[in-house]
Design a protein around this motif. Sequence first.
Motif, PDB file in Angstrom:
ATOM      1  N   LEU A 121       0.817  -1.216   0.000  1.00  0.00           N
ATOM      2  CA  LEU A 121       0.000   0.000   0.000  1.00  0.00           C
ATOM      3  C   LEU A 121       0.852   1.269   0.000  1.00  0.00           C
ATOM      4  N   SER A 122       0.319   2.310  -0.642  1.00  0.00           N
ATOM      5  CA  SER A 122       0.938   3.634  -0.597  1.00  0.00           C
ATOM      6  C   SER A 122       0.423   4.357   0.649  1.00  0.00           C
ATOM      7  N   TRP A 123       0.989   5.532   0.907  1.00  0.00           N
ATOM      8  CA  TRP A 123       0.498   6.341   2.028  1.00  0.00           C
ATOM      9  C   TRP A 123      -0.993   6.630   1.866  1.00  0.00           C
ATOM     10  N   ASP A 124      -1.375   6.997   0.659  1.00  0.00           N
ATOM     11  CA  ASP A 124      -2.774   7.384   0.421  1.00  0.00           C
ATOM     12  C   ASP A 124      -3.728   6.213   0.580  1.00  0.00           C
ATOM     13  N   GLU A 125      -3.223   5.003   0.403  1.00  0.00           N
ATOM     14  CA  GLU A 125      -4.072   3.820   0.576  1.00  0.00           C
ATOM     15  C   GLU A 125      -4.055   3.320   2.013  1.00  0.00           C
ATOM     16  N   LEU A 126      -2.922   3.512   2.674  1.00  0.00           N
ATOM     17  CA  LEU A 126      -2.747   2.949   4.015  1.00  0.00           C
ATOM     18  C   LEU A 126      -3.608   3.669   5.059  1.00  0.00           C
ATOM     19  N   GLN A 127      -3.608   4.992   5.013  1.00  0.00           N
ATOM     20  CA  GLN A 127      -4.323   5.739   6.067  1.00  0.00           C
ATOM     21  C   GLN A 127      -5.818   5.439   6.108  1.00  0.00           C
ATOM     22  N   PRO A 128      -6.528   5.483   4.973  1.00  0.00           N
ATOM     23  CA  PRO A 128      -7.959   5.145   5.050  1.00  0.00           C
ATOM     24  C   PRO A 128      -8.206   3.708   5.499  1.00  0.00           C
ATOM     25  N   MET A 129      -7.260   2.809   5.178  1.00  0.00           N
ATOM     26  CA  MET A 129      -7.417   1.424   5.625  1.00  0.00           C
ATOM     27  C   MET A 129      -7.354   1.350   7.152  1.00  0.00           C
ATOM     28  N   VAL A 130      -6.430   2.109   7.736  1.00  0.00           N
ATOM     29  CA  VAL A 130      -6.334   2.148   9.201  1.00  0.00           C
ATOM     30  C   VAL A 130      -7.590   2.769   9.798  1.00  0.00           C
ATOM     31  N   GLU A 131      -8.049   3.844   9.204  1.00  0.00           N
ATOM     32  CA  GLU A 131      -9.179   4.580   9.784  1.00  0.00           C
ATOM     33  C   GLU A 131     -10.481   3.770   9.752  1.00  0.00           C
ATOM     34  N   SER A 132     -10.554   2.796   8.868  1.00  0.00           N
ATOM     35  CA  SER A 132     -11.767   1.964   8.801  1.00  0.00           C
ATOM     36  C   SER A 132     -11.508   0.538   9.282  1.00  0.00           C
ATOM     37  N   CYS A 133     -10.338   0.321   9.867  1.00  0.00           N
ATOM     38  CA  CYS A 133      -9.922  -1.036  10.237  1.00  0.00           C
ATOM     39  C   CYS A 133     -10.799  -1.621  11.349  1.00  0.00           C
ATOM     40  N   ARG A 134     -11.063  -2.910  11.240  1.00  0.00           N
ATOM     41  CA  ARG A 134     -11.801  -3.627  12.277  1.00  0.00           C
ATOM     42  C   ARG A 134     -11.101  -4.961  12.571  1.00  0.00           C
ATOM     43  N   GLN A 135      -9.773  -4.931  12.522  1.00  0.00           N
ATOM     44  CA  GLN A 135      -9.007  -6.159  12.707  1.00  0.00           C
ATOM     45  C   GLN A 135      -8.904  -6.588  14.165  1.00  0.00           C
ATOM     46  N   CYS A 136      -9.212  -5.691  15.103  1.00  0.00           N
ATOM     47  CA  CYS A 136      -9.226  -6.090  16.519  1.00  0.00           C
ATOM     48  C   CYS A 136     -10.334  -5.324  17.237  1.00  0.00           C
ATOM     49  N   GLY A 137     -10.575  -5.723  18.483  1.00  0.00           N
ATOM     50  CA  GLY A 137     -11.693  -5.160  19.228  1.00  0.00           C
ATOM     51  C   GLY A 137     -11.542  -3.693  19.582  1.00  0.00           C
ATOM     52  N   LEU A 138     -10.358  -3.132  19.429  1.00  0.00           N
ATOM     53  CA  LEU A 138     -10.162  -1.726  19.790  1.00  0.00           C
ATOM     54  C   LEU A 138     -10.967  -0.787  18.894  1.00  0.00           C
ATOM     55  N   CYS A 139     -11.403  -1.279  17.753  1.00  0.00           N
ATOM     56  CA  CYS A 139     -12.193  -0.417  16.852  1.00  0.00           C
ATOM     57  C   CYS A 139     -13.527  -0.045  17.490  1.00  0.00           C
ATOM     58  N   GLN A 140     -13.988  -0.849  18.454  1.00  0.00           N
ATOM     59  CA  GLN A 140     -15.321  -0.625  19.012  1.00  0.00           C
ATOM     60  C   GLN A 140     -15.408   0.654  19.836  1.00  0.00           C
ATOM     61  N   GLY A 141     -14.313   1.019  20.507  1.00  0.00           N
ATOM     62  CA  GLY A 141     -14.342   2.239  21.307  1.00  0.00           C
ATOM     63  C   GLY A 141     -13.688   3.417  20.609  1.00  0.00           C
ATOM     64  N   ARG A 142     -13.397   3.251  19.342  1.00  0.00           N
ATOM     65  CA  ARG A 142     -12.625   4.271  18.624  1.00  0.00           C
ATOM     66  C   ARG A 142     -13.476   5.486  18.243  1.00  0.00           C
ATOM     67  N   LYS A 143     -12.980   6.672  18.590  1.00  0.00           N
ATOM     68  CA  LYS A 143     -13.531   7.911  18.025  1.00  0.00           C
ATOM     69  C   LYS A 143     -12.797   8.207  16.720  1.00  0.00           C
ATOM     70  N   LYS A 144     -11.462   8.287  16.838  1.00  0.00           N
ATOM     71  CA  LYS A 144     -10.631   8.478  15.647  1.00  0.00           C
ATOM     72  C   LYS A 144      -9.406   7.584  15.765  1.00  0.00           C
ATOM     73  N   ALA A 145      -9.090   6.870  14.726  1.00  0.00           N
ATOM     74  CA  ALA A 145      -7.829   6.133  14.694  1.00  0.00           C
ATOM     75  C   ALA A 145      -6.683   7.144  14.625  1.00  0.00           C
ATOM     76  N   VAL A 146      -5.590   6.800  15.272  1.00  0.00           N
ATOM     77  CA  VAL A 146      -4.420   7.692  15.262  1.00  0.00           C
ATOM     78  C   VAL A 146      -3.379   7.073  14.341  1.00  0.00           C
ATOM     79  N   PHE A 147      -3.367   7.532  13.138  1.00  0.00           N
ATOM     80  CA  PHE A 147      -2.528   6.934  12.105  1.00  0.00           C
ATOM     81  C   PHE A 147      -1.047   7.237  12.327  1.00  0.00           C
ATOM     82  N   GLY A 148      -0.753   8.503  12.643  1.00  0.00           N
ATOM     83  CA  GLY A 148       0.635   8.955  12.765  1.00  0.00           C
ATOM     84  C   GLY A 148       0.763  10.293  12.071  1.00  0.00           C
ATOM     85  N   THR A 149       1.836  10.994  12.353  1.00  0.00           N
ATOM     86  CA  THR A 149       1.993  12.311  11.765  1.00  0.00           C
ATOM     87  C   THR A 149       3.469  12.638  11.605  1.00  0.00           C
TER      88      THR A 149
END
Length: 309
Positions: A121-149
């Motif tokens: 994946l490129s940067w432009d593909e990776l970030q939206p994948m993280v922001e919509s990820c549901r690979q573990c239970g932490l997505c359930q309490g997520r307001k915003k994924a913290v991708f990095g900066t």
Amino acid sequence: MQTFDSHNRQRVLHELGLGPMWLLRDAEPAIPVAVVETRFEPVIVPAPVPEPAMAGAGSPVKSAWSELEVEKSKNLPEVQPVAPVVENTSEPDAWLVQEIVPDMPTEDMSQTSQEPAITTLSWDELQPMVESCRQCGLCQGRKKAVFGTGDQQARWLFVGEGPGYNENLQGLPFVGAAGQLLDNMLKSLGVPRGEQSYIANIVKCRPTDAQGKDRPPTADEIAACLPYLHRQIALIKPQIIVALGKTAAVSLLDMDLETPVGQLRGKVHQFKGIPVVASYHPAYLLRKPADKAKAWADLCLAIKAIPAG
Ligand code: SF4
């Protein structure tokens, strides 16, 4: 190899809030301590006195400690010196021992089923994948994924454990007081946030306990999320990685979660040929400001570990 002149060193000390430090006399070597790491904070306990060579003139330990020796200033508050961590080892060169970890093949970065796709994946593909990820239970309490900066071609990569309360709301890593301390450290190194530095976490969503308080991520959560960080590292190609906190270090280095901090700090580890130095999480340094001196020693080690050229 980077150089770091006296002016910059004093600026780092000031930014870290260390202020003036004591001159260490040759006849009075630093008192050694051992650090026993609990889940969140190391507990300092008396350690056996090391062999004279460990703290003697010219030893690496003394060299790092000497970086903190500046004369008292009338304008700054007096602080007590803090001895650096001395590992309980009989090897005098333990401070700068290069831990040899065989490089993994590129294909071996995958740890979960989604990894093969992530590695391309490129940067432009990776970030939206993280922001919509549901690979573990932490997505359930997520307001915003913290991708990095930060700078996507950064020389310095700083890796923390995971988002906290404010990071979850803002979608940014290291905000609040701990983030301000990290920003001061970055500025002192000449790599302010967004310039030659990138900040990311081991897990991208906030781990909380049953009471809604921050907690360390579990091994399963780390395994599910780590491929994203691996891809970020592959894209950034940093020259040095600083792991902020024990969880970040052991996760990145694929070590046991119970690894004592004494086996993490004070060494240059390797991740796929990139030097890795372990240090304290800024939130811990806010609770234990005396350990900023040790964090400074870690940054000095990181500067030395950057490959020449
Ligand atoms: S923590 Fe990582 S693996 Fe888990 S849901 Fe968030 S992005 Fe996905």
